[in-house]
Enzyme design. Structure first.
Site, PDB file in Angstrom:
ATOM      1  CG  HIS A   1      -0.160   0.064   2.544  1.00 53.66           C
ATOM      2  ND1 HIS A   1      -0.018  -1.017   3.369  1.00 53.66           N
ATOM      3  CD2 HIS A   1       0.521   1.062   3.137  1.00 53.66           C
ATOM      4  CE1 HIS A   1       0.692  -0.691   4.421  1.00 53.66           C
ATOM      5  NE2 HIS A   1       1.044   0.569   4.304  1.00 53.66           N
TER       6      HIS A   1
HETATM    7  C1  T46 Z   1       2.581   0.755   7.070  1.00 52.87           C
HETATM    8  C2  T46 Z   1       3.421  -0.442   7.300  1.00 52.87           C
HETATM    9  C3  T46 Z   1       4.883  -0.133   7.434  1.00 52.87           C
HETATM   10  C4  T46 Z   1      -4.545  -0.440  13.447  1.00 52.87           C
HETATM   11  O1  T46 Z   1      -5.675  -0.681  13.902  1.00 52.87           O
HETATM   12  N1  T46 Z   1      -3.794   0.579  13.980  1.00 52.87           N
HETATM   13  C5  T46 Z   1      -2.557   0.892  13.510  1.00 52.87           C
HETATM   14  O2  T46 Z   1      -1.911   1.814  14.016  1.00 52.87           O
HETATM   15  C6  T46 Z   1      -2.042   0.114  12.417  1.00 52.87           C
HETATM   16  C7  T46 Z   1      -0.663   0.425  11.862  1.00 52.87           C
HETATM   17  C8  T46 Z   1      -2.799  -0.880  11.895  1.00 52.87           C
HETATM   18  N2  T46 Z   1      -4.029  -1.165  12.410  1.00 52.87           N
HETATM   19  C9  T46 Z   1      -4.809  -2.292  11.863  1.00 52.87           C
HETATM   20  C10 T46 Z   1      -5.209  -2.177  10.401  1.00 52.87           C
HETATM   21  C11 T46 Z   1      -5.306  -3.620   9.975  1.00 52.87           C
HETATM   22  O3  T46 Z   1      -6.583  -4.127  10.305  1.00 52.87           O
HETATM   23  O4  T46 Z   1      -3.993  -3.459  11.935  1.00 52.87           O
HETATM   24  C12 T46 Z   1      -4.266  -4.325  10.842  1.00 52.87           C
HETATM   25  C13 T46 Z   1      -2.988  -4.673  10.089  1.00 52.87           C
HETATM   26  O5  T46 Z   1      -2.571  -3.525   9.355  1.00 52.87           O
HETATM   27  P1  T46 Z   1      -1.919  -3.634   7.907  1.00 52.87           P
HETATM   28  O6  T46 Z   1      -2.446  -4.799   7.176  1.00 52.87           O
HETATM   29  O7  T46 Z   1      -2.023  -2.292   7.262  1.00 52.87           O
HETATM   30  O8  T46 Z   1      -0.388  -3.956   8.299  1.00 52.87           O
HETATM   31  P2  T46 Z   1       0.913  -3.836   7.383  1.00 52.87           P
HETATM   32  O9  T46 Z   1       2.009  -4.510   8.126  1.00 52.87           O
HETATM   33  O10 T46 Z   1       0.657  -4.269   5.995  1.00 52.87           O
HETATM   34  O11 T46 Z   1       1.197  -2.244   7.324  1.00 52.87           O
HETATM   35  C14 T46 Z   1       1.600  -1.539   8.490  1.00 52.87           C
HETATM   36  C15 T46 Z   1       0.830  -0.218   8.609  1.00 52.87           C
HETATM   37  O12 T46 Z   1      -0.570  -0.473   8.621  1.00 52.87           O
HETATM   38  C16 T46 Z   1       1.147   0.710   7.445  1.00 52.87           C
HETATM   39  O13 T46 Z   1       0.652   1.999   7.723  1.00 52.87           O
HETATM   40  O14 T46 Z   1       3.010   1.703   6.425  1.00 52.87           O
HETATM   41  O15 T46 Z   1       2.994  -1.251   8.416  1.00 52.87           O
END
Ligand code: T46
Length: 140
Positions: free
Chosen positions: A50
């Site tokens: 993303h």
């Molecule tokens: C990024 C990379 C480096 C939350 O509820 N609060 C938070 O502060 C974050 C970061 C995520 N979430 C929730 C959103 C999703 O339901 O946690 C779940 C996993 O998030 P995501 O699939 O976006 O995780 P990554 O590892 O793909 O991405 C994360 C960050 O979301 C993103 O901003 O830049 O790490």
């Protein structure tokens, strides 16, 4: 693509260990509003996929190795976070993928804003459309 790697300032010695640090608006170009970290990720798992419309972030790996692939829509560059002193600035508008390279690796993130799903672009074609329209060419 400009160099987005940062070396944290570090104090210490081999006898007593080391301490690294960074400060908002001094060592990184934004104010930190949120810290989160990702752990217990199976090796070679891929996360990310993303970009952010506005969020600015700094990523570092205090233990282990995580590879981060950055893509600005024109060029792709890979960075290996393999030292607790090394960090990567992930500015708004960079599509990013993270790959876990070592068991037990922890990825820490300091972010410029609170969590907001509206700020994410999770569709690659939509990301390319934003690039084409010059969305990140000014201070959006
Ligand atoms: C990024 C990379 C480096 C939350 O509820 N609060 C938070 O502060 C974050 C970061 C995520 N979430 C929730 C959103 C999703 O339901 O946690 C779940 C996993 O998030 P995501 O699939 O976006 O995780 P990554 O590892 O793909 O991405 C994360 C960050 O979301 C993103 O901003 O830049 O790490």
């Amino acid at each position: 693509m400009k160099n987005l790697l940062i070396n944290f300032k570090t104090n210490g010695n081999a006898q007593q260990g080391y301490l690294s640090f960074f400060e908002s608006n001094k060592d990184i170009p934004f104010e930190i509003k949120r810290i989160y970290y990702i752990f217990d990720v199976p090796i070679e798992s891929k996360r990310g996929m993303h970009t952010h419309k506005k969020l600015q972030q700094v990523l570092w790996c205090p233990n282990g190795e995580v590879e981060v692939l950055l893509d600005d829509g024109k060029e792709k560059k890979s960075y290996l976070l393999d030292s607790p002193e090394k960090a990567l600035l992930v500015l708004r508008g960079y599509w990013h993928d993270m790959y876990w390279k070592k068991e037990g690796s922890v990825l820490c993130v300091a972010a410029s804003d609170y969590y907001n799903e509206e700020d994410y672009i999770r569709d690659y074609d939509e990301f390319l459309k934003y690039v084409k329209e010059g969305y990140w060419n000014d201070e959006n």
